[in-house]
Design a protein around this motif. Structure first.
Motif, mmCIF file in Angstrom:
data_model
loop_
_atom_site.group_PDB
_atom_site.id
_atom_site.type_symbol
_atom_site.label_atom_id
_atom_site.label_comp_id
_atom_site.label_asym_id
_atom_site.label_seq_id
_atom_site.Cartn_x
_atom_site.Cartn_y
_atom_site.Cartn_z
ATOM 1 N N GLY A 123 5.861 7.565 -1.875
ATOM 2 C CA GLY A 123 6.378 6.358 -2.496
ATOM 3 C C GLY A 123 6.902 5.288 -1.571
ATOM 4 N N HIS A 124 6.722 5.423 -0.259
ATOM 5 C CA HIS A 124 7.200 4.402 0.676
ATOM 6 C C HIS A 124 6.025 3.520 1.100
ATOM 7 C CE1 HIS A 124 11.182 6.209 1.063
ATOM 8 N NE2 HIS A 124 10.567 7.390 1.064
ATOM 9 N N PRO A 125 6.010 2.232 0.702
ATOM 10 C CA PRO A 125 4.841 1.390 0.955
ATOM 11 C C PRO A 125 4.841 0.752 2.335
ATOM 12 C CG PRO A 125 6.458 0.148 -0.286
ATOM 13 C CD PRO A 125 7.023 1.550 -0.134
ATOM 14 N N MET A 126 3.658 0.433 2.819
ATOM 15 C CA MET A 126 3.488 -0.541 3.892
ATOM 16 C C MET A 126 3.401 -1.908 3.222
ATOM 17 S SD MET A 126 0.563 -0.926 6.891
ATOM 18 C CE MET A 126 -0.835 -1.315 5.832
ATOM 19 N N LEU A 127 4.266 -2.841 3.627
ATOM 20 C CA LEU A 127 4.305 -4.176 3.048
ATOM 21 C C LEU A 127 3.701 -5.173 4.035
ATOM 22 C CD1 LEU A 127 7.911 -4.166 1.521
ATOM 23 C CD2 LEU A 127 5.748 -3.705 0.348
ATOM 24 N N VAL A 128 2.659 -5.873 3.590
ATOM 25 C CA VAL A 128 1.967 -6.832 4.444
ATOM 26 C C VAL A 128 2.281 -8.233 3.927
ATOM 27 C CG1 VAL A 128 -0.236 -7.514 5.431
ATOM 28 C CG2 VAL A 128 0.141 -5.132 4.757
ATOM 29 N N ILE A 185 0.874 -1.170 0.000
ATOM 30 C CA ILE A 185 0.000 0.000 0.000
ATOM 31 C C ILE A 185 0.911 1.219 0.000
ATOM 32 C CG2 ILE A 185 -1.772 1.279 1.238
ATOM 33 C CD1 ILE A 185 -2.821 -1.315 2.348
ATOM 34 N N THR A 186 0.881 1.983 -1.098
ATOM 35 C CA THR A 186 1.898 2.996 -1.345
ATOM 36 C C THR A 186 1.269 4.378 -1.519
ATOM 37 O OG1 THR A 186 3.149 1.305 -2.548
ATOM 38 C CG2 THR A 186 3.888 3.593 -2.756
ATOM 39 N N PRO A 187 1.571 5.330 -0.653
ATOM 40 C CA PRO A 187 1.100 6.711 -0.858
ATOM 41 C C PRO A 187 1.868 7.373 -1.993
ATOM 42 C CG PRO A 187 1.734 6.297 1.440
ATOM 43 C CD PRO A 187 2.279 5.187 0.622
ATOM 44 N N ARG A 188 1.152 8.129 -2.819
ATOM 45 C CA ARG A 188 1.755 8.862 -3.929
ATOM 46 C C ARG A 188 1.320 10.321 -3.873
ATOM 47 N NH1 ARG A 188 5.405 5.116 -6.115
ATOM 48 N NH2 ARG A 188 4.367 3.094 -6.389
ATOM 49 N N ARG A 189 2.158 11.185 -4.445
ATOM 50 C CA ARG A 189 1.794 12.599 -4.569
ATOM 51 C C ARG A 189 1.874 12.982 -6.037
ATOM 52 N NH1 ARG A 189 5.235 16.206 -0.907
ATOM 53 N NH2 ARG A 189 6.846 15.706 -2.455
ATOM 54 N N GLY A 190 0.769 13.498 -6.578
ATOM 55 C CA GLY A 190 0.716 13.866 -7.982
ATOM 56 C C GLY A 190 1.341 15.221 -8.259
ATOM 57 N N GLU A 191 1.348 15.591 -9.532
ATOM 58 C CA GLU A 191 1.969 16.850 -9.941
ATOM 59 C C GLU A 191 1.267 18.058 -9.345
ATOM 60 O OE1 GLU A 191 2.149 16.918 -14.154
ATOM 61 O OE2 GLU A 191 3.635 15.305 -14.308
#
Length: 536
Positions: A330-335, A123-129
């Motif tokens: 861009g840093h995911p939580m890995l389950v 589950i990866t947060p992203r930030r758009g332009e």
């Protein structure tokens, strides 16, 4: 070595057999193996067989090890939330920004929610332009309930986002449970009456695993009920020897209803870190109210599992930070896996097949269940609350993407008729209060970001009863300008019973001076304001 050689020197075959028997006994006791000797052809042969681990009674109700091809969706027994609020299968809608003022728009796009091909869900947060944050939040379709006389356990192996410091500000990953009533009727806004159980949350990249029960009634101060809302009843435990962000850890909750002395127990890597009991009201809680709130946990259909990474909101701010231009996407939580088990009353006779089991998630894992006399490693206490930090600016001198602005109400540039005091709301910051008709506050250089409609969420409280009616007028650049928007407010139930109110704003961009003017048909004080935030 010489001693061993001397022992076997000049010994006959019977001495060797005695020695071998001792070795086999040691292996059987330590490693759970046993051997059989055969000599059909005159040659002694040894065959080893493993001894099955004793069945501790746990039966698997649900399991997902997230095996699958890279960049594919998780199985369809996970239901995604989309947008900025929950939508009930019955059509009802929950509060905006999930009631926590988090800012990320939830999606089911592969950029935010996907298997990584290595046996993990990412589950990866992203930030758009444009500066918009996106992330993901998924819910188990299945609902789980501890039967009277039984136990249910929820367990996951999770690698928290590998980011710390100012780059981690606003990150809020979590593995938690919510009562099914909240999913069916989010429009009722009756959180947390049916219960929310946070198995683990981390915020701002800090090496603390927060484990918490929310129950009873929402509120602040004396209105917080037996679970001291909005904080809840929880503890914060360091992950060790590797930090929560530095490596995977196993987080587990057990709901034990085998006796009338029911318990909730939280574990970190098999170590008991927090426990609450039905018959042991926490400090400051009324015993009858506590037991009633506890019994509400057993009402209804049960709980569903939630995995998500929120960005910004109440809890990151309450622990010293929020999303800023320095926050790195861009840093995911890995389950690695999620597993739900039951034993005792209500448990099935055999494991229920959901997905292929992972080596790290054995189908019948030993239970770390506590005995009644066992004590948690850390004494229970409420989550720490601290004043928010100023948001850092971009370090390379370039123009950073717009980040939604949270303004603490007491940080005004000028005011008329306003007083301040320390709030008992989450975060523990000051608020502006004693607001009456004609009072106002001014905030300079508030950044509205790029063109586009916005919304303003304000955190308010009022205990004025019938005299509490009034409104907040939002004006730009002049106290005499026409209101950009108006927010009606009414009695929230008490001067420390905080709620969010929302106003939709027309397309606005750039830096502005913001005036909040307070209007009421009554001359009495009618309102307190803790903070407000601008969101896209």
């Amino acid at each position: 070595m010489k001693g061993i050689t001397a022992f076997f020197a000049d010994r006959d075959r019977y001495h060797y057999m005695i020695a071998l028997g001792l070795v086999f006994g040691l292996l059987a006791g330590v490693f759970g193996v046993w051997g059989v000797l055969s000599s059909d052809d005159g040659v002694l042969r040894l065959k080893f067989r493993t001894v099955a681990a004793p069945d501790d009674g746990w039966k698997v109700l649900f399991e997902d090890d997230f095996d699958g091809a890279e960049n594919t969706a998780p199985a369809d027994h996970w239901l995604p939330d989309l947008g900025h609020h929950t939508v009930s299968p019955l059509g009802g809608q929950g509060p905006m920004n999930f009631g926590t003022t988090e800012i990320a728009r939830m999606t089911d796009e592969r950029a935010n929610l996907a298997l990584d091909g290595g046996g993990n869900l990412a589950i990866t947060p992203r930030r758009g332009e444009t500066g918009e944050w996106t992330s993901a939040r998924i819910n188990s379709e299945q609902v789980f309930k501890a039967a009277d006389g039984g136990q249910v356990a929820f367990e996951a192996k999770i690698q928290m986002p590998q980011v710390t410091g100012e780059k981690a500000l606003g990150y809020w990953p979590a593995f938690w449970l919510l009562n099914q009533e909240q999913r069916l009727h989010p429009e009722a806004e009756n959180w947390p009456s049916g219960g929310e159980i946070d198995i683990v949350e981390t915020v701002n990249g800090i090496n603390l695993a927060h484990t918490t029960l929310h129950c009873g009634v929402k509120g602040g101060g004396d209105q917080g009920g037996p679970c001291n809302e909005h904080n809840g009843r929880g503890v914060s435990t360091e992950c060790a020897p590797v930090s929560c962000q530095g490596g995977p850890h196993v987080y587990r909750l057990e709901f034990d209803r085998r006796t009338d002395a029911e318990e909730l127990r939280w574990y970190l890597d098999g170590k008991l870190v927090h426990r609450l009991g039905r018959d042991e009201a926490p400090d400051g809680a009324d015993g009858d109210q506590w037991r009633q709130a506890w019994d509400n946990l057993n009402g209804g259909e049960g709980f569903f599992v939630i995995l998500n990474v929120a960005m910004g909101g109440d809890m990151p701010r309450g622990n010293g930070g929020d999303v800023s231009p320095a926050t790195e996407p861009g840093h995911p939580m890995l389950v690695d896996y999620v597993k739900v088990m039951a034993r005792g009353a209500g448990a099935p006779d055999e494991d229920v097949a959901t997905d292929d089991a992972d080596e790290d998630a054995p189908t019948t894992s030993p239970s770390p269940s506590a005995s009644p006399s066992e004590k948690p490693a850390d004494s229970p206490s409420d989550k720490p609350s601290h004043s928010p930090k100023p948001s850092p600016s971009a370090s390379d001198g370039s123009k950073a993407p717009w980040t939604p602005v949270l303004v603490q109400a007491e940080s005004y540039s000028d005011q008329s008729g306003v007083r301040t005091d320390l709030s008992q709301d989450i975060g523990g910051t000051e608020y502006i209060g004693w607001l009456a008709d004609g009072d106002w506050v001014r905030y300079d250089k508030v950044d509205f970001g790029p063109e586009g409609p916005k919304k303003l969420i304000a955190r308010v409280s009022s205990g004025g009863g019938d005299k509490a009616g009034g409104r907040i007028e939002i004006r730009l650049d002049s106290p005499d300008a026409a209101p950009l928007a108006t927010v009606p407010v009414s009695d929230t139930g008490g001067w420390e019973d905080w709620e969010d109110v929302t106003a939709s704003l027309p397309s606005t961009s750039g830096l502005h001076t913001v005036y909040l003017k307070f209007a009421s048909p009554q001359p009495e004080e009618f309102l307190n304001v803790n903070w407000f935030i601008l969101l896209p």
